[in-house]
Design a protein around this motif. Structure first.
Motif, PDB file in Angstrom:
ATOM      1  N   ASP A 186     -20.637  42.663  99.805  1.00 18.02           N
ATOM      2  CA  ASP A 186     -20.895  42.411  98.388  1.00 18.02           C
ATOM      3  C   ASP A 186     -20.492  43.570  97.479  1.00 18.02           C
ATOM      4  O   ASP A 186     -21.154  43.838  96.474  1.00 18.02           O
ATOM      5  CB  ASP A 186     -22.375  42.092  98.160  1.00 18.02           C
ATOM      6  CG  ASP A 186     -22.782  40.776  98.782  1.00 18.02           C
ATOM      7  OD1 ASP A 186     -21.932  39.887  98.913  1.00 18.02           O
ATOM      8  OD2 ASP A 186     -23.961  40.639  99.145  1.00 18.02           O
ATOM      9  N   GLU A 187     -19.434  44.255  97.836  1.00 19.10           N
ATOM     10  CA  GLU A 187     -18.841  45.266  96.971  1.00 19.10           C
ATOM     11  C   GLU A 187     -17.337  45.193  97.182  1.00 19.10           C
ATOM     12  O   GLU A 187     -16.876  44.650  98.186  1.00 19.10           O
ATOM     13  CB  GLU A 187     -19.387  46.666  97.268  1.00 19.10           C
ATOM     14  CG  GLU A 187     -18.982  47.241  98.613  1.00 19.10           C
ATOM     15  CD  GLU A 187     -19.513  48.664  98.844  1.00 19.10           C
ATOM     16  OE1 GLU A 187     -20.267  49.175  98.002  1.00 19.10           O
ATOM     17  OE2 GLU A 187     -19.149  49.247  99.854  1.00 19.10           O
ATOM     18  N   VAL A 188     -16.583  45.710  96.246  1.00 22.72           N
ATOM     19  CA  VAL A 188     -15.138  45.678  96.388  1.00 22.72           C
ATOM     20  C   VAL A 188     -14.756  46.554  97.576  1.00 22.72           C
ATOM     21  O   VAL A 188     -15.098  47.742  97.645  1.00 22.72           O
ATOM     22  CB  VAL A 188     -14.446  46.168  95.096  1.00 22.72           C
ATOM     23  CG1 VAL A 188     -12.944  46.281  95.302  1.00 22.72           C
ATOM     24  CG2 VAL A 188     -14.771  45.219  93.953  1.00 22.72           C
ATOM     25  N   LEU A 189     -14.071  45.938  98.528  1.00 22.69           N
ATOM     26  CA  LEU A 189     -13.652  46.628  99.737  1.00 22.69           C
ATOM     27  C   LEU A 189     -12.269  46.114 100.106  1.00 22.69           C
ATOM     28  O   LEU A 189     -12.063  44.915 100.224  1.00 22.69           O
ATOM     29  CB  LEU A 189     -14.662  46.338 100.869  1.00 22.69           C
ATOM     30  CG  LEU A 189     -14.556  47.169 102.123  1.00 22.69           C
ATOM     31  CD1 LEU A 189     -14.827  48.642 101.838  1.00 22.69           C
ATOM     32  CD2 LEU A 189     -15.562  46.656 103.162  1.00 22.69           C
ATOM     33  N   GLY A 190     -11.335  47.029 100.286  1.00 24.15           N
ATOM     34  CA  GLY A 190      -9.971  46.627 100.589  1.00 24.15           C
ATOM     35  C   GLY A 190      -9.291  46.003  99.386  1.00 24.15           C
ATOM     36  O   GLY A 190      -9.767  46.091  98.271  1.00 24.15           O
ATOM     37  N   PHE A 191      -8.156  45.373  99.667  1.00 28.05           N
ATOM     38  CA  PHE A 191      -7.428  44.691  98.575  1.00 28.05           C
ATOM     39  C   PHE A 191      -6.790  43.412  99.055  1.00 28.05           C
ATOM     40  O   PHE A 191      -6.807  43.032 100.124  1.00 28.05           O
ATOM     41  CB  PHE A 191      -6.365  45.582  97.918  1.00 28.05           C
ATOM     42  CG  PHE A 191      -5.441  46.326  98.859  1.00 28.05           C
ATOM     43  CD1 PHE A 191      -5.669  47.675  99.100  1.00 28.05           C
ATOM     44  CD2 PHE A 191      -4.387  45.702  99.494  1.00 28.05           C
ATOM     45  CE1 PHE A 191      -4.811  48.369  99.951  1.00 28.05           C
ATOM     46  CE2 PHE A 191      -3.541  46.397 100.325  1.00 28.05           C
ATOM     47  CZ  PHE A 191      -3.753  47.732 100.569  1.00 28.05           C
TER      48      PHE A 191
END
Length: 191
Positions: A186-191
């Motif tokens: 639930d957090e921005v991780l990777g792309f």
């Protein structure tokens, strides 16, 4: 999110949820039996969460990637191919997850795709929730317009080469219960 999780589970893909990268790391490491042969693709999500470091340096697992790195790509290519094709556990990520429960992964060389499809005994994918899209069309757009430019820049910095969307894998369903697990973060991780 609720719709996506339900669709993945209906498609035979297990789902876990983590609040952040540290929680995702704990969840992933609990899923891997000690002593397992573990391989991983190039993944910002795995790198950022510290999972790669733990797998390769804890002594709890049999990491494949360092062994592959010690082999000569010209004279030992067959051994590299065999080692990477069928690990006990394959770790990675995907570039998009549809609300209808499909996983999309793009690759230049494709070495992670075979283990994702059927080669690995178990596949664990760490996926930031920002990768959820409505459908396959949006998933392919996300790959080409968002993930690829970032991966191309990463490949140039890391290896001095351009990347490419040479192969795209779409997993719509897993028929072996428990084989694929998605750990949503639930957090921005990777792309």
């Amino acid at each position: 999110m609720t719709r996506t999780v339900a669709a993945l589970e209906a498609n035979g893909i297990s789902v876990l949820r983590a609040a952040d990268a540290a929680e995702a790391k704990r969840a992933v490491l609990q899923l891997i039996p000690v002593g397992s042969q573990v391989h991983h693709g190039a993944s910002q999500s795995l790198e950022e969460s510290g999972i790669i470091d733990e797998v390769e340096n804890s002594g709890r697992f049999d990491p494949v990637r360092p062994r592959i790195g010690d082999l000569d790509r010209k004279t030992e290519a067959d051994q590299i191919r065999r080692l990477s094709a069928a690990p006990d556990v394959m770790l990675g990520s995907v570039h998009a997850v549809t609300e209808t429960g499909s996983l999309l992964t793009a690759s230049m060389g494709g070495s992670q795709l075979g283990p994702y499809v059927s080669g690995a005994g178990r596949v664990i994918l760490v996926v930031g929730t920002q990768k959820i899209v409505s459908d396959l069309e949006d998933g392919l757009r996300r790959i080409n317009e968002y993930a690829f430019p970032l991966e191309d820049a990463r490949a140039q910095a890391a290896y001095g080469i351009h990347s490419g969307v040479s192969k795209v894998l779409i997993i719509n369903r897993e028929i072996t219960p428990g084989r694929i697990t998605v750990v949503f973060v639930d957090e921005v991780l990777g792309f």
